[in-house]
Every structure is written in structure tokens, then in C-alpha cells.
Design a protein around this motif. Structure first.
Motif, PDB file in Angstrom:
ATOM      1  N   ALA A   1      53.433  24.889  37.252  1.00 42.86           N
ATOM      2  CA  ALA A   1      52.459  23.919  37.743  1.00 42.86           C
ATOM      3  C   ALA A   1      51.068  24.507  37.604  1.00 42.86           C
ATOM      4  N   GLU A   2      50.088  23.639  37.441  1.00 44.62           N
ATOM      5  CA  GLU A   2      48.694  24.063  37.328  1.00 44.62           C
ATOM      6  C   GLU A   2      47.983  23.823  38.659  1.00 44.62           C
ATOM      7  N   ILE A   3      47.282  24.827  39.133  1.00 44.06           N
ATOM      8  CA  ILE A   3      46.524  24.686  40.377  1.00 44.06           C
ATOM      9  C   ILE A   3      45.300  23.823  40.100  1.00 44.06           C
TER      10      ILE A   3
ATOM     11  N   GLU B   1      43.723  31.042  40.437  1.00 46.84           N
ATOM     12  CA  GLU B   1      42.484  30.277  40.404  1.00 46.84           C
ATOM     13  C   GLU B   1      42.763  28.808  40.109  1.00 46.84           C
ATOM     14  N   GLU B   2      41.867  27.949  40.506  1.00 54.09           N
ATOM     15  CA  GLU B   2      41.953  26.543  40.131  1.00 54.09           C
ATOM     16  C   GLU B   2      41.846  26.429  38.610  1.00 54.09           C
ATOM     17  N   GLY B   3      42.797  25.733  38.018  1.00 54.49           N
ATOM     18  CA  GLY B   3      42.847  25.619  36.568  1.00 54.49           C
ATOM     19  C   GLY B   3      43.862  26.529  35.924  1.00 54.49           C
TER      20      GLY B   3
ATOM     21  N   ALA C   1      44.221  35.302  35.198  1.00 55.95           N
ATOM     22  CA  ALA C   1      43.307  36.027  34.317  1.00 55.95           C
ATOM     23  C   ALA C   1      42.323  35.138  33.594  1.00 55.95           C
ATOM     24  N   PRO C   2      42.739  34.008  32.992  1.00 59.89           N
ATOM     25  CA  PRO C   2      41.748  33.210  32.269  1.00 59.89           C
ATOM     26  C   PRO C   2      40.616  32.757  33.160  1.00 59.89           C
ATOM     27  N   ALA C   3      40.944  32.293  34.386  1.00 58.84           N
ATOM     28  CA  ALA C   3      39.891  31.824  35.274  1.00 58.84           C
ATOM     29  C   ALA C   3      39.034  32.981  35.752  1.00 58.84           C
TER      30      ALA C   3
END
Length: 475
Positions: A19-21, A64-66, A104-106
Motif C-alpha cells: 500500500a502507498e502512504i 513518508e507520504e508517497g 528512501a525516495p521521499a
């Protein structure tokens, strides 16, 4: 003494593995109650608010969100029995490190040196994210921060100090999805003026900026093409090709792509269609709504009438309300009709399901369609409301389209497509007249029936559309 418990992303059902935050609903240090929603996530099926089974103080958040998290990954830790943030570290350093790697990306985006503009929710407050202040915490001395790796909080980082669009402070953006869209199209959020409350930047603002940028690029291309070439130029400098845009196939769009690809690869489908005179159906609908009076309940929609016609047709032709068990090489005829209908939302195409449609009348079906459509638009459909359909009705006529060849919603056996109802020349009672005409298209699985059955189903639907009295025989 407070006990620190770790809450992991639970199994959301329907075979979902990640799932994506989308949005955190609590901050570190907030007091949460048992079963209070703490985070909003997006799965391949729907938006879901995830409740926490523990009550206490949030000591850490992971992700993180996203960012995407797999089922079973840590979401947050809660100090159970505490009423304020603990003074000692709660989770281990390894847990905190795992959380930072998951996001990591966020985390890379939040680096001040990157020059990116990262913002959270809310209006133009001095900080990009406004923390909630709970009544029980007002006047309480601040507790020492827990000794854990701090979670990066998205903060607006202007490229230069001073005013942004005539205002001081960070950029206000409604969601990380809007932020991501702007980043994908290289739109500088600091140069946009939001149309939302208090200058909030909405998706419509970013879409408008994208269109303006594309139009400016086209105008520049036309201007460059019109300029004469300089023959004396010693060398020709080739323009660098524009980079192709890459959009991840995940979430709802990824699930739709997988289902449609599977439908095309597994189902030997065929399509038949017919034009029908819907003048009498439209007149019958107008009469029904007029008879209900100004306060006699909700109006009956055309889609509700077509759905009721479909359930009557499926009672006559149950072959189309079935599925194929490829492993057992069997056709499974289903006892009830769970009618799916295609609904277009900002997140993509979804197919909510009206349960037990064969037991409902047109008014009941219409009310359920309206309820599910509203949930779809607000992203609040549960996975259970998007699965289990046995037949799908697709009204693409709302987009001004006359006809199409629908793709079957796997693992169902058929889908009825409905084009727009519009005035056309039509031979009525032996004379040429202007009538309300609609094109109906049925795509069916050729393994479950042949053209005779499919044609009989479609002809019965068309007859009910042209002469609604035909439907009274089955009511």
C-alpha cells in the motif's frame, strides 16, 4: 510503566501485498485511542483509513507520504499506558533505520540541498505541516524527545529567501499526489497561485500549469520551424531530444492494467451490437419521476433502468452470469447477480458492485449506484465493494461516445456497453422520424455461450429499451 508496541501494516484483504502512504492522520507525540485511524493508504483497490489497535502516545512513524510499504512492515510505535511522549527511546535503532530505508525516495526529496519544494497538508501556515494541538496537551511541559532517528517532515524549501507569489512562507499543496504530478512535469510550485482556500494549490492548478507549459513548448517549436536556416553556419547543433515521461503502473491504474491484460490473454471474446430506439424508455422514466412528485424520493436514472433490464435479461440467459474455472475446465453458473458498473474517478477507472441486483427494483438499484458512485469519487470504497461482480454495465455514453467494444472485466463472462442517447433519423411506424437512439454493445466470453445466446440476450435488452412494457412481464 508504559509499554512500547509496534503496529505493522495489516493484511488489507483481497490478496493485496502493499500500500502507498497517502496521508498521515497523527503526528509523533499525539495521543491516540484504540481503533483510531492513524494513516490513510492507497491500495490497488481503494483508499483505506487504517485504525491502530493500541491506545497511547505515538513515539515514531515509519514511511513518508508517497512511499510504498509491504504488508507486515512497521507503520508506527505506540507507548501504551502513556499520556505524553516518553523521555526514553522507544523503538530500537535498527527499527528506525529500517523505516528510513523504506521511505528512501521521499527522504531524498526532503534534503534541503536538492532544491525541491516539499510540502504537506494545510494552508499557508508558517510551517509546511501544521501540527494538531490536542486539548489534553495544552499547558503541559514539553517532554524530552525520544532518542530515535527523527522522521523527516516535509518542509517547504524555497530556492531563495523573500516573497513567493507576493507572499512570505512555504508553498501550500493539498496532497503529495499533486506534488508528485508537479515534479513529473517539472512544474515549479513556487510560481503557482493556488485556487483553493488560503491559496492552497490543487491538482487543477498543476494541470493548468502543465497545459500552459505544453502550449508554450509547441509555440516555441512552431517559431523555430518558421525561422530560415543560416547557410553560413559552420556547424549544425542538434537539439537534445525531449525525455520521455515514465508513469509507474501501480495502485488502481496498475490493478486495472493487470486485469485488462489478463482478460485479453485468457478470454476468447466476441462483440455484437445493435441500435435501439430509446424514446419510449426516456418517456417512461420521465413519467415515473413525475409520478413520484417533488418530494417523492430520488429520481430514477437511465443507468438504473438499464441495470434493471440487465438483471431481467440475465434471468433469461443465465449463461452470461457465469465464470470459467480453467483449472477444472468447467463453466460455473452463478446463483445471484452482483452487478458491476464502470465509474471514472480522479484515481482512474473503478468498478463498484451492486450486491444482489437481481433482488432489487430500479429505485433500489439507482440508490445503491448513487451511494457507491459518491464513495468512488471520494476514494472511500472498500476492497469488498470493488470485487465479486458477476456482470458489468459500462455507460460510456456519458463521455459523448456513440459506441465501443468493451473489454470483459475478468473473470466475468460478459459486459454490456451503452453509448450516448441522441436524436437520430429513425423509421417509426413506417415513417421517417427523429427518435432518441442508443447503441448497445455486448462483449461475451465465447467459451460460455455462442452467438445465438449472446444475440438473444442483446435483443431482449434492446426490446425492453424500445418497449419498456416488455419488462413488466418479469417484474
Amino acid at each position: 510503566m508504559a509499554q512500547v508496541l509496534e503496529f505493522k501494516l495489516p493484511d488489507l484483504g483481497e490478496g493485496l501485498t502493499e500500500a502507498e502512504i497517502v496521508r498521515w492522520l497523527v503526528e509523533v507525540g499525539d495521543v491516540v485511542a484504540i481503533d483510531q485511524p492513524v494513516v490513510e493508504v492507497e491500495t490497488a483497490k481503494a483508499m483505506v483509513e487504517v485504525p491502530c489497535p493500541y491506545g497511547g502516545v505515538v513515539t515514531a512513524r515509519f514511511g513518508e507520504e508517497g512511499s510504498e510499504l509491504p504488508v507486515g512492515a512497521p507503520l508506527l510505535t505506540v507507548a501504551v499506558g502513556a499520556t505524553e511522549a516518553p523521555a526514553s527511546p522507544a523503538p530500537s535503532t535498527s527499527s528506525a533505520s529500517g523505516a528510513s530505508s523504506a521511505g528512501a525516495p521521499a527522504a531524498e526529496e526532503s534534503s534541503a540541498g536538492s532544491g525541491n519544494v516539499l510540502v504537506g497538508y494545510g494552508t499557508g501556515a508558517p510551517a509546511a505541516r501544521r501540527r494538531r494541538i490536542r486539548p489534553e496537551r495544552v499547558g503541559t511541559p514539553a517532554a524530552p524527545a525520544p532518542v530515535v532517528e527523527p522522521e523527516p517532515v516535509p518542509v517547504a524549501v524555497p530556492a531563495a529567501t523573500g516573497e513567493v507569489n507576493g507572499q512570505q512562507g512555504p508553498v501550500a499543496v493539498v496532497s503529495p499526489l499533486v506534488r508528485r504530478l508537479a515534479r513529473q512535469h517539472e512544474i515549479d510550485l513556487r510560481r503557482l497561485t493556488g485556487s483553493g482556500p488560503d491559496g492552497l494549490i490543487l491538482r487543477a492548478d498543476v494541470d493548468s500549469a502543465i497545459r500552459e507549459a505544453e502550449e508554450a513548448a509547441r509555440a516555441q517549436t512552431r517559431t523555430a520551424a518558421a525561422e530560415p536556416a543560416v547557410a553560413e553556419a559552420p556547424t549544425a547543433v542538434a537539439a537534445a531530444p525531449a525525455a520521455a515521461e515514465r508513469i509507474p503502473l501501480r495502485g488502481v491504474r496498475g490493478a486495472v492494467a493487470d486485469k485488462l491484460s489478463r482478460s485479453r490473454s485468457e478470454i476468447p471474446d466476441a462483440t455484437c451490437w445493435v441500435d435501439a430506439d430509446a424514446t419510449e424508455l426516456m418517456a417512461a422514466r420521465a413519467a415515473m419521476n413525475a409520478a413520484s412528485g417533488p418530494s417523492g424520493g430520488p429520481k430514477v436514472s437511465v443507468l438504473a433502468l438499464l441495470a434493471r433490464i440487465c438483471t431481467a435479461a440475465l434471468a433469461r440467459y443465465p449463461e452470461l452470469n457465469s465464470t470459467v474455472d480453467t483449472a477444472a475446465r468447467e463453466i460455473v453458473r452463478l446463483p445471484g447477480v452482483h452487478l458491476g458498473f464502470a465509474a471514472q474517478t480522479e484515481r482512474g477507472l473503478v468498478v463498484p458492485v451492486v450486491r444482489d441486483a437481481h433482488t432489487r427494483n430500479a429505485e433500489s438499484i439507482g440508490a445503491e449506484i448513487a451511494r457507491l458512485t459518491e464513495l468512488a469519487r471520494t476514494g472511500k470504497l472498500s476492497p469488498a465493494q470493488l470485487t465479486g461482480g458477476t456482470f458489468t454495465l459500462n455507460n460510456y455514453g456519458v463521455f459523448g461516445v456513440d459506441g465501443s467494444t468493451p473489454i470483459i472485466n475478468h473473470p466475468e463472462a460478459a459486459m454490456l456497453g451503452v453509448g450516448r442517447i441522441m436524436p437520430k433519423p429513425w423509421v417509426h411506424n413506417g415513417e421517417l422520424a427523429v427518435r432518441q437512439v442508443v447503441q448497445l454493445a455486448l462483449t461475451f466470453d465465447h467459451r460460455v455461450c455462442d452467438g445465438g445466446t449472446a444475440g438473444g440476450f442483446l435483443r431482449y435488452v434492446a426490446d425492453c429499451v424500445e418497449q419498456p412494457a416488455v419488462l413488466l412481464r418479469t417484474l
